[in-house]
Design an enzyme around this catalytic site. Sequence first.
Site, PDB file in Angstrom:
ATOM      1  CB  SER A 123      -0.856  -0.029   1.270  1.00  0.00           C
ATOM      2  OG  SER A 123      -1.391   1.243   1.544  1.00  0.00           O
ATOM      3  CE1 TYR A 147      -3.866  -2.322   5.561  1.00  0.00           C
ATOM      4  CE2 TYR A 147      -2.867  -0.387   4.575  1.00  0.00           C
ATOM      5  CZ  TYR A 147      -3.538  -1.581   4.441  1.00  0.00           C
ATOM      6  OH  TYR A 147      -3.880  -2.033   3.195  1.00  0.00           O
ATOM      7  CE  LYS A 151      -1.295  -4.347   3.308  1.00  0.00           C
ATOM      8  NZ  LYS A 151      -1.624  -5.664   2.709  1.00  0.00           N
TER       9      LYS A 151
END
Lengths: 324, 324
Positions: A123, A147, A151
Amino acid sequence: MKVLVIGSAGMVGRKLTAALLKNGRIGDRAIAQIILADIVAAEAPATSIPIASHAVDLSAPEAATKLLAERPDLIFQLAAIVSGEAEADFEKGYRINLDGTRHLLEAIRQQPDYCPRLVFTSSIAVFGEPLPPEIPDEFPLTPLTSYGTQKAICELLLADYSRRGFVDGIGIRLPTITVRPGKPNKAASGFFSGIIREPLAGLEAVLPVDEGVRHWFASPRAAVNFLLHAAQLDTSGLGQRRSLTMPGLAATVGEEIEALRRVAGDKAVSLIRHVPDETIALIVAGWPQAFSAKRAESLGFVAEKNFDDIIRAHIEDELGGRIG
Amino acid sequence: MKVLVIGSAGMVGRKLTAALLKNGRIGDRAIAQIILADIVAAEAPATSIPIASHAVDLSAPEAATKLLAERPDLIFQLAAIVSGEAEADFEKGYRINLDGTRHLLEAIRQQPDYCPRLVFTSSIAVFGEPLPPEIPDEFPLTPLTSYGTQKAICELLLADYSRRGFVDGIGIRLPTITVRPGKPNKAASGFFSGIIREPLAGLEAVLPVDEGVRHWFASPRAAVNFLLHAAQLDTSGLGQRRSLTMPGLAATVGEEIEALRRVAGDKAVSLIRHVPDETIALIVAGWPQAFSAKRAESLGFVAEKNFDDIIRAHIEDELGGRIG
C-alpha cells in the site's frame, strides 16, 4: 497451473477471481485449479475450472500449510485488515497483517523443492509525512500508521525470502482504489469514491474536504490488471528491490468532479454536497498526493491516464454500462 | 534511575556498562540500579551501584517480561547475532534479531503506565547496493542480508511502538566499529581492525583487499558515546523517524595505513602483509562507503574526524596508552 487467492472474499479478491476464471490462463499457462481462501469462505462461482473455497484464519500458523497442500504455482496474498481497524486494534493488526503473511512465507519456505510466485498487495500507506509533492521510487519507507508499518515489514520479509530463494515474490503498492463499488463506508478515504458512485446512482454524496485536495488513484479494474501482470512478470527485472509503487493518476477532488460532469452531466454533479469535516481534512492532508512510478511503468504496469476513464470503468464494470 | 543493558556481554555492552558505572549518572539523574542481561551472565564488576546480572534467551517470549520486573527507566537493546551467523542460520537470525526485540517491545507495551526510553542498536547493514557514494539520511532501507532485514524491521517496529506511546524509542545505526579489541575473527570486516590492532601489538596482520577500499568507521569509544547521548536525548527532535544513521569517518584502507604510520611509525606499517582475497573483496565491494549523517550531527552525536584519533582511542582504552 494452480492458483491460490488469499483474501478472496474482499472487493479486489472477488474481481481477481472473476478475471482468472474469465481468462482461464496466466500468460501462456492454463489454470488447472483455483483455491480461494479468506476468513469467510468466498462464493465459488460455477465454472469449468476446478475451484475450492476455504475459510481460514491466516494468523493461525498451521493455516498457511494447509493452503499449500496442492502446491500452488502462483499465490496472491491480498488478505489484510484495513488501516482504521489496524489502528483501533493494535494486536489484531499485527496478528493478521504481519504474522499472517509471515506464517505464509514460513510455510512456503518449509516445503521442499518449492518456490512459487507470490504476489503481495502492499500500500502507499508505507509512506508518511513529511513527503515531497511527487514521491520517487527511491523514497524511504516511513509509515505513520500501524497498517503501513505492517505492510512495510512484509515488503522487507518478501525481499529477504526472495533473495534467499524460498519464494519468487513481488510486492505491489496499490494506489487508492476508486471508484469502490458497494455502499458508503466510514473509511476516511471513502468520499473519493462516494462523490462519483452515489451521484451515478442518482443519490446524494457528501464531500468533506476542499476541491483542492490532491490524491493518487487507480480503478479496481487497473488493480486487477496490476495483479495479473505481477503474476507473469519476469522478476529478474526487479533486482533485489521486490516491491514497486504501482502507476496511478494524481487528481484533485475538483478534477474528479469535472470528470463526473463530462461523463454524467451537471445533474450528477449537483448531487454532491460540500459538508466540511475538519477531522477528515486533517487525516487526508497527511496522505501522499502523487508518485513517480517509473520502475513499475518500465516493467509494463499500466493505470488510467485520466479520471474520465476511471469513471467509465465503474459504469462498465458495475452499472452494466448505464448511468442510473 | 534504573538501567537495563540487554546484550551486556558483548564488546560494546561491556564498554557501555563500564561507562555507566564510571559516570554513575545519565544526564542529571543518578543511576540507582543496573540490570545486565545476555545469553551468558555478564561479569558484574565490583561497584557501589547495585548491579544484577541475568542469563536469558530473549527469543523466549517470557524472558523480556522478567527483565522488566524492576521497571527500568532506560533500556539498551544491543543483543543480536552477527551478520554472518544470521545468514548461515536463517531461523536463528529471525528468532534472535527480530523476535527477540519484538518480544521486548511487546513486554514493554503490556506493562501498565510504563514508557521507558529504549535505545536500540541498528546497523548500516539496513542499506544495500545499489548505493550512492555518500548515503543521505533519507535513503530507503534496502538490506541485502537477513541481518540487515531484521534490523530494518526492528526500526519499523520501534517507530510504530513509539508513535503509539508504548515506548520512547531511538534507533542508532552504528558504523563499522574499529579498532575492535581482542583476537582476529573471521568476519569479512575483521581486517579493518586487524591491520591496526595487530601491528600495534607487534604482530603481523593480513590485508585481503586493495588500499583504495573505502568504508565508514567509528571507534568503540564513539559507539559508547552514541549510546549515552541517545539515552538522554530529547526525542521530540526526532519526529516520527526514530532511527538515525550515526556520524562516522569515511576512510580508505590506504588512509588507515597512513594514520597508523603517523601514530606508530614505519615499523608498525611493515607488519601489514597484502594477501588479496577475491571473496572478501567482493563482499566488501557491496558495502556502504560513506554517509551524510546530518540529522544525527544536528542532534549532537559526535564521532572521530580522522583515523589518527581512532587509533589513539584504541591505544588509550586498550593498551594503557602504550604501543607494544
